[in-house]
Design a protein around this motif. Sequence first.
Motif, PDB file in Angstrom:
ATOM      1  N   LEU A 176       0.864  -1.008  -0.052  1.00  0.00           N
ATOM      2  CA  LEU A 176      -0.059   0.022  -0.168  1.00  0.00           C
ATOM      3  C   LEU A 176       0.848   1.429  -0.127  1.00  0.00           C
ATOM      4  O   LEU A 176       1.941   1.353   0.423  1.00  0.00           O
ATOM      5  CB  LEU A 176      -0.954  -0.019   1.215  1.00  0.00           C
ATOM      6  CG  LEU A 176      -2.079  -0.921   1.329  1.00  0.00           C
ATOM      7  CD1 LEU A 176      -2.489  -1.195   2.459  1.00  0.00           C
ATOM      8  CD2 LEU A 176      -3.070  -0.610  -0.004  1.00  0.00           C
ATOM      9  N   ASP A 177       0.184   2.367  -0.649  1.00  0.00           N
ATOM     10  CA  ASP A 177       0.946   3.655  -0.640  1.00  0.00           C
ATOM     11  C   ASP A 177      -0.251   4.759  -0.493  1.00  0.00           C
ATOM     12  O   ASP A 177      -1.392   4.576  -1.435  1.00  0.00           O
ATOM     13  CB  ASP A 177       1.641   3.666  -2.054  1.00  0.00           C
ATOM     14  CG  ASP A 177       2.450   5.146  -2.043  1.00  0.00           C
ATOM     15  OD1 ASP A 177       2.028   5.906  -1.268  1.00  0.00           O
ATOM     16  OD2 ASP A 177       3.321   5.327  -2.959  1.00  0.00           O
ATOM     17  N   TYR A 236       4.875   1.714   1.830  1.00  0.00           N
ATOM     18  CA  TYR A 236       6.011   0.856   2.129  1.00  0.00           C
ATOM     19  C   TYR A 236       6.981   1.059   1.010  1.00  0.00           C
ATOM     20  O   TYR A 236       6.725   1.701   0.120  1.00  0.00           O
ATOM     21  CB  TYR A 236       5.339  -0.711   2.262  1.00  0.00           C
ATOM     22  CG  TYR A 236       4.465  -0.875   3.048  1.00  0.00           C
ATOM     23  CD1 TYR A 236       4.982  -1.635   4.261  1.00  0.00           C
ATOM     24  CD2 TYR A 236       3.026  -0.563   3.134  1.00  0.00           C
ATOM     25  CE1 TYR A 236       4.211  -1.720   5.313  1.00  0.00           C
ATOM     26  CE2 TYR A 236       2.327  -1.026   4.437  1.00  0.00           C
ATOM     27  CZ  TYR A 236       2.910  -1.423   5.409  1.00  0.00           C
ATOM     28  OH  TYR A 236       2.074  -1.818   6.564  1.00  0.00           O
ATOM     29  N   VAL A 237       8.021   0.028   1.147  1.00  0.00           N
ATOM     30  CA  VAL A 237       9.184   0.182   0.028  1.00  0.00           C
ATOM     31  C   VAL A 237       8.601  -0.564  -1.359  1.00  0.00           C
ATOM     32  O   VAL A 237       7.652  -0.956  -1.155  1.00  0.00           O
ATOM     33  CB  VAL A 237      10.355  -0.551   0.468  1.00  0.00           C
ATOM     34  CG1 VAL A 237      11.203   0.079   1.766  1.00  0.00           C
ATOM     35  CG2 VAL A 237       9.848  -2.074   0.723  1.00  0.00           C
ATOM     36  N   HIS A 238       9.206  -0.149  -2.369  1.00  0.00           N
ATOM     37  CA  HIS A 238       8.792  -0.539  -3.599  1.00  0.00           C
ATOM     38  C   HIS A 238       7.755   0.079  -4.113  1.00  0.00           C
ATOM     39  O   HIS A 238       7.080  -0.458  -5.170  1.00  0.00           O
ATOM     40  CB  HIS A 238       9.109  -2.015  -3.902  1.00  0.00           C
ATOM     41  CG  HIS A 238      10.405  -2.756  -3.244  1.00  0.00           C
ATOM     42  ND1 HIS A 238      11.421  -2.075  -3.815  1.00  0.00           N
ATOM     43  CD2 HIS A 238      10.408  -3.591  -2.337  1.00  0.00           C
ATOM     44  CE1 HIS A 238      12.611  -2.938  -3.184  1.00  0.00           C
ATOM     45  NE2 HIS A 238      11.679  -3.745  -2.470  1.00  0.00           N
ATOM     46  N   CYS A 298       8.372   5.905  -2.835  1.00  0.00           N
ATOM     47  CA  CYS A 298       9.920   5.913  -2.292  1.00  0.00           C
ATOM     48  C   CYS A 298      10.658   6.508  -3.389  1.00  0.00           C
ATOM     49  O   CYS A 298      11.762   6.585  -3.416  1.00  0.00           O
ATOM     50  CB  CYS A 298      10.083   4.482  -2.442  1.00  0.00           C
ATOM     51  SG  CYS A 298       9.568   3.350  -0.919  1.00  0.00           S
ATOM     52  N   GLY A 299      10.139   7.081  -4.415  1.00  0.00           N
ATOM     53  CA  GLY A 299      10.939   7.893  -5.380  1.00  0.00           C
ATOM     54  C   GLY A 299      10.541   9.330  -5.577  1.00  0.00           C
ATOM     55  O   GLY A 299       9.491   9.656  -4.648  1.00  0.00           O
ATOM     56  N   ASN A 300      11.413  10.240  -5.963  1.00  0.00           N
ATOM     57  CA  ASN A 300      11.069  11.600  -5.935  1.00  0.00           C
ATOM     58  C   ASN A 300      10.752  12.318  -4.620  1.00  0.00           C
ATOM     59  O   ASN A 300       9.825  12.717  -4.227  1.00  0.00           O
ATOM     60  CB  ASN A 300       9.908  11.640  -7.118  1.00  0.00           C
ATOM     61  CG  ASN A 300       9.651  13.368  -7.466  1.00  0.00           C
ATOM     62  OD1 ASN A 300      10.726  14.095  -7.396  1.00  0.00           O
ATOM     63  ND2 ASN A 300       8.719  13.548  -7.844  1.00  0.00           N
ATOM     64  N   VAL A 301      11.801  12.085  -3.699  1.00  0.00           N
ATOM     65  CA  VAL A 301      11.441  12.787  -2.487  1.00  0.00           C
ATOM     66  C   VAL A 301      11.888  14.237  -2.367  1.00  0.00           C
ATOM     67  O   VAL A 301      12.877  14.798  -2.762  1.00  0.00           O
ATOM     68  CB  VAL A 301      12.485  11.961  -1.436  1.00  0.00           C
ATOM     69  CG1 VAL A 301      12.156  12.783  -0.015  1.00  0.00           C
ATOM     70  CG2 VAL A 301      12.012  10.363  -0.899  1.00  0.00           C
ATOM     71  N   THR A 302      10.765  14.957  -2.492  1.00  0.00           N
ATOM     72  CA  THR A 302      10.761  16.548  -2.393  1.00  0.00           C
ATOM     73  C   THR A 302       9.928  17.251  -1.429  1.00  0.00           C
ATOM     74  O   THR A 302       9.087  16.538  -0.909  1.00  0.00           O
ATOM     75  CB  THR A 302      10.469  17.070  -3.730  1.00  0.00           C
ATOM     76  OG1 THR A 302       8.870  16.483  -3.929  1.00  0.00           O
ATOM     77  CG2 THR A 302      11.144  16.411  -4.860  1.00  0.00           C
ATOM     78  N   GLY A 362      12.154   6.418   1.266  1.00  0.00           N
ATOM     79  CA  GLY A 362      11.042   7.341   0.433  1.00  0.00           C
ATOM     80  C   GLY A 362      10.749   8.356   1.462  1.00  0.00           C
ATOM     81  O   GLY A 362      11.275   8.726   2.467  1.00  0.00           O
ATOM     82  N   LEU A 363       9.393   8.866   1.091  1.00  0.00           N
ATOM     83  CA  LEU A 363       9.068  10.005   1.911  1.00  0.00           C
ATOM     84  C   LEU A 363       8.670   9.935   3.375  1.00  0.00           C
ATOM     85  O   LEU A 363       9.034  10.996   3.876  1.00  0.00           O
ATOM     86  CB  LEU A 363       7.596  10.322   0.932  1.00  0.00           C
ATOM     87  CG  LEU A 363       7.736  11.004  -0.311  1.00  0.00           C
ATOM     88  CD1 LEU A 363       6.115  11.137  -0.761  1.00  0.00           C
ATOM     89  CD2 LEU A 363       8.310  12.298  -0.162  1.00  0.00           C
ATOM     90  N   PHE A 364       8.521   8.656   3.709  1.00  0.00           N
ATOM     91  CA  PHE A 364       8.314   8.482   5.302  1.00  0.00           C
ATOM     92  C   PHE A 364       9.441   7.831   5.832  1.00  0.00           C
ATOM     93  O   PHE A 364       9.157   6.874   6.681  1.00  0.00           O
ATOM     94  CB  PHE A 364       6.876   7.943   5.491  1.00  0.00           C
ATOM     95  CG  PHE A 364       6.153   8.330   6.879  1.00  0.00           C
ATOM     96  CD1 PHE A 364       5.414   9.303   6.969  1.00  0.00           C
ATOM     97  CD2 PHE A 364       6.623   8.063   8.087  1.00  0.00           C
ATOM     98  CE1 PHE A 364       4.878   9.711   8.276  1.00  0.00           C
ATOM     99  CE2 PHE A 364       6.552   8.469   9.178  1.00  0.00           C
ATOM    100  CZ  PHE A 364       5.336   9.293   9.326  1.00  0.00           C
TER     101      PHE A 364
END
Length: 268
Positions: free
Chosen positions: A68-69, A105-107, A111-115, A145-147
């Motif tokens: 989940l995301d 979660y990972v993947h 998990c990408g584009n942390v801004t 990732g973001l969290f």
Amino acid sequence: MKFIRLKGNLEQRNLDNRLSYEPDIIEFYLSERDLGDQELIRDRIRQLHDRGVKPYLHHPPTYRGTYLDILSENPDARRFYHESCETLARICEEERAKCVVHAHYVHTASCGNVTRERTALLREEIRKIMAYSRDAFVWEDSTEGLFSYGCNPYLIEDLIEPLALPLTVDVSHTFIGYRGDNERLRDILERTAPYAQYYHLVDSMGLVHDSLQLGLGKIDWRMVKPLVLGKDFIFEITLSGDHSDCTPMVESARYFADIEAEERVAAK
């Protein structure tokens, strides 16, 4: 023994194994399927209350086999995330429990584009979940990732602090996010202390999500212990087989208690 704080699932055999150790806390790791029987979840929580055990739930990590995301572009996954949180918020409020939840979660896409901009977007999505209940959820960090504290320099100041977000700090996740750096781990434990209500205590070598028994990795538990005592925590260790035998968690509790005993002797 002190500090018997364990994780398990809803199976009665699994629960009976944990209860045989007379624990203080049990966290039920839920699956998507478990949400189809809400009365069973309530029954297990009530069993804990009857034994004087504090209950925690863990939000299902997957939907139809995919992690989940909260920012997922899949509308069905987003719907499940919200509906399941609304359901668990109601159960927690009515049955006196709390629920651990991951923003992602990972993947997953988060998990990408942390801004800073995406951190703000994540903050507002979390705010929507908090509308179901301010008190039910405690938000757990990821390894990337973001969290993730190690990956997102904006996480605390731009998300956690503005929301006064109740946290579950997973010590191993934070350690892995900082590639095995105990000093950075200490810094995060100190900075998140005003918001952390709950901890997952797990050892790690600091490279991958290895979920080791305490004492088998590289985390400095003598440093960690005084920073988490006085709050809720469990020993969340990967188990073999059908997960009915929680011995590695109990041995982790013994290790943690022995640290305390050693320090009392040294202080005399």
